[in-house]
Design a protein around this motif. Structure first.
Motif, short mmCIF file in Angstrom:
data_model
loop_
_atom_site.label_atom_id
_atom_site.label_comp_id
_atom_site.label_asym_id
_atom_site.label_seq_id
_atom_site.Cartn_x
_atom_site.Cartn_y
_atom_site.Cartn_z
N TRP A 16 0.83 -1.20 0.00
CA TRP A 16 0.00 0.00 0.00
C TRP A 16 0.87 1.25 0.00
O TRP A 16 0.59 2.22 -0.73
CB TRP A 16 -0.92 0.00 1.22
CG TRP A 16 -1.68 -1.27 1.40
CD1 TRP A 16 -1.33 -2.33 2.20
CD2 TRP A 16 -2.91 -1.65 0.77
NE1 TRP A 16 -2.27 -3.32 2.10
CE2 TRP A 16 -3.25 -2.94 1.24
CE3 TRP A 16 -3.77 -1.01 -0.13
CZ2 TRP A 16 -4.41 -3.60 0.82
CZ3 TRP A 16 -4.92 -1.66 -0.56
CH2 TRP A 16 -5.23 -2.94 -0.07
N GLU A 17 1.90 1.22 0.82
CA GLU A 17 2.85 2.34 0.87
C GLU A 17 3.59 2.46 -0.46
O GLU A 17 3.87 3.58 -0.92
CB GLU A 17 3.84 2.14 2.01
CG GLU A 17 4.91 3.21 2.12
CD GLU A 17 4.35 4.58 2.51
OE1 GLU A 17 5.02 5.59 2.23
OE2 GLU A 17 3.24 4.64 3.08
N ALA A 18 3.91 1.33 -1.09
CA ALA A 18 4.62 1.35 -2.37
C ALA A 18 3.81 2.07 -3.44
O ALA A 18 4.36 2.84 -4.23
CB ALA A 18 4.94 -0.07 -2.82
N VAL A 19 2.51 1.84 -3.47
CA VAL A 19 1.64 2.53 -4.43
C VAL A 19 1.68 4.03 -4.18
O VAL A 19 1.78 4.83 -5.12
CB VAL A 19 0.20 2.00 -4.35
CG1 VAL A 19 -0.77 2.92 -5.10
CG2 VAL A 19 0.13 0.58 -4.91
N CYS A 20 1.61 4.42 -2.92
CA CYS A 20 1.67 5.85 -2.59
C CYS A 20 3.01 6.46 -2.99
O CYS A 20 3.06 7.58 -3.52
CB CYS A 20 1.42 6.05 -1.09
SG CYS A 20 -0.26 5.61 -0.56
N GLU A 21 4.08 5.73 -2.78
CA GLU A 21 5.40 6.24 -3.15
C GLU A 21 5.54 6.35 -4.67
O GLU A 21 6.19 7.29 -5.17
CB GLU A 21 6.49 5.34 -2.57
CG GLU A 21 6.61 5.44 -1.05
CD GLU A 21 7.66 4.51 -0.49
OE1 GLU A 21 8.27 3.74 -1.28
OE2 GLU A 21 7.89 4.54 0.73
N ALA A 22 4.95 5.42 -5.40
CA ALA A 22 4.98 5.50 -6.86
C ALA A 22 4.24 6.76 -7.33
O ALA A 22 4.69 7.45 -8.25
CB ALA A 22 4.35 4.25 -7.47
N ALA A 23 3.11 7.06 -6.70
CA ALA A 23 2.37 8.28 -7.04
C ALA A 23 3.21 9.52 -6.73
O ALA A 23 3.20 10.50 -7.49
CB ALA A 23 1.04 8.32 -6.28
#
Length: 235
Positions: free
Chosen positions: A92-99
């Motif tokens: 979930w954090e990875a998706v936010c970091e990609a954004a």
């Protein structure tokens, strides 16, 4: 940029940075021309000439004068996908970091981002193309979540990816309009709120819980009063 240099930068499969710079430069030339002359009044040949490319090289690299406006998104999508392909403790954090990575790209070139916003807003076909581009990020994020989170319901992946994208785009439009406070730090804070709403993630996902114990026969009105006073004293 000369024709030879542009072709070399575009055709070097091992030079991801060179390819990114090439697509950014051509997109920037196109956006400036569209802003100065109007989208409809500007031909693909004029864009190619402004970028130092031949007509044939331009069309080998970009499908149309519409697509070139969003040329850097192809590289950003590849970078986001490569980032998500790494090992992450918290998907979930990875998706936010990609954004955040995508947002940081535009934050680093605000003048061009604001100019592109003006051009896109004037042309319905470009607005439609922008929506398609946005959907590509959403599709990448939800596909990643479905592969990285065991047992996730498909609709939960859709909900989270769509909310992250909507939050990102809201602040990105603010950045492009020159509104204060629309930066990577603000995006990170807002995405932390998204994770709390979905009760996911390894950071900031726990909510404060207050437990109050009263004798069984305590009147409800007295309980309400004492809880209210306690909360007021903590604010």
């Amino acid at each position: 940029m000369s024709e030879a240099a542009g072709a070399a930068r575009a055709g070097n499969p091992g030079g991801q940075r060179e390819r990114a710079l090439f697509r950014h430069d051509v997109a920037a030339a196109a956006v400036r021309l569209y802003a100065d002359q109007g989208y409809e009044a500007t031909s693909a040949e004029q864009v190619a000439a402004a970028a130092g490319l031949s007509r044939s090289t331009f069309f080998r690299q970009f499908r149309s004068k519409e697509d070139v406006v969003f040329a850097d998104h192809d590289v950003l999508l590849e970078e986001a996908e490569a980032f998500l392909a790494r090992r992450h403790e918290d998907p979930w954090e990875a998706v936010c970091e990609a954004a955040e990575l995508v947002f940081a790209h535009f934050d680093g070139q605000r003048d061009l981002a604001q100019l592109r916003y003006q051009v896109v807003n004037r042309e319905p076909s470009l607005r439609d193309k922008e929506l398609v581009t946005t959907f590509r990020y959403e599709r990448l994020f939800r596909r990643y979540l479905r592969s990285a989170v065991a047992g996730i319901e498909p609709i939960d992946a859709v909900r989270f990816a769509a909310t992250v994208i909507a939050t990102h785009n809201y602040l990105l439009r603010g950045l492009m309009r020159g509104e204060p406070g629309c930066d990577v730090a603000r995006l990170r804070s807002e995405l932390d709120t998204v994770k709390r709403l979905f009760r996911v993630g390894s950071r900031g996902d726990a909510e404060d819980v207050v437990v109050a114990v009263f004798p069984r026969l305590t009147p409800a009105a007295d309980i309400a009063r004492r809880v209210r006073e306690a909360l007021e004293n903590t604010l």
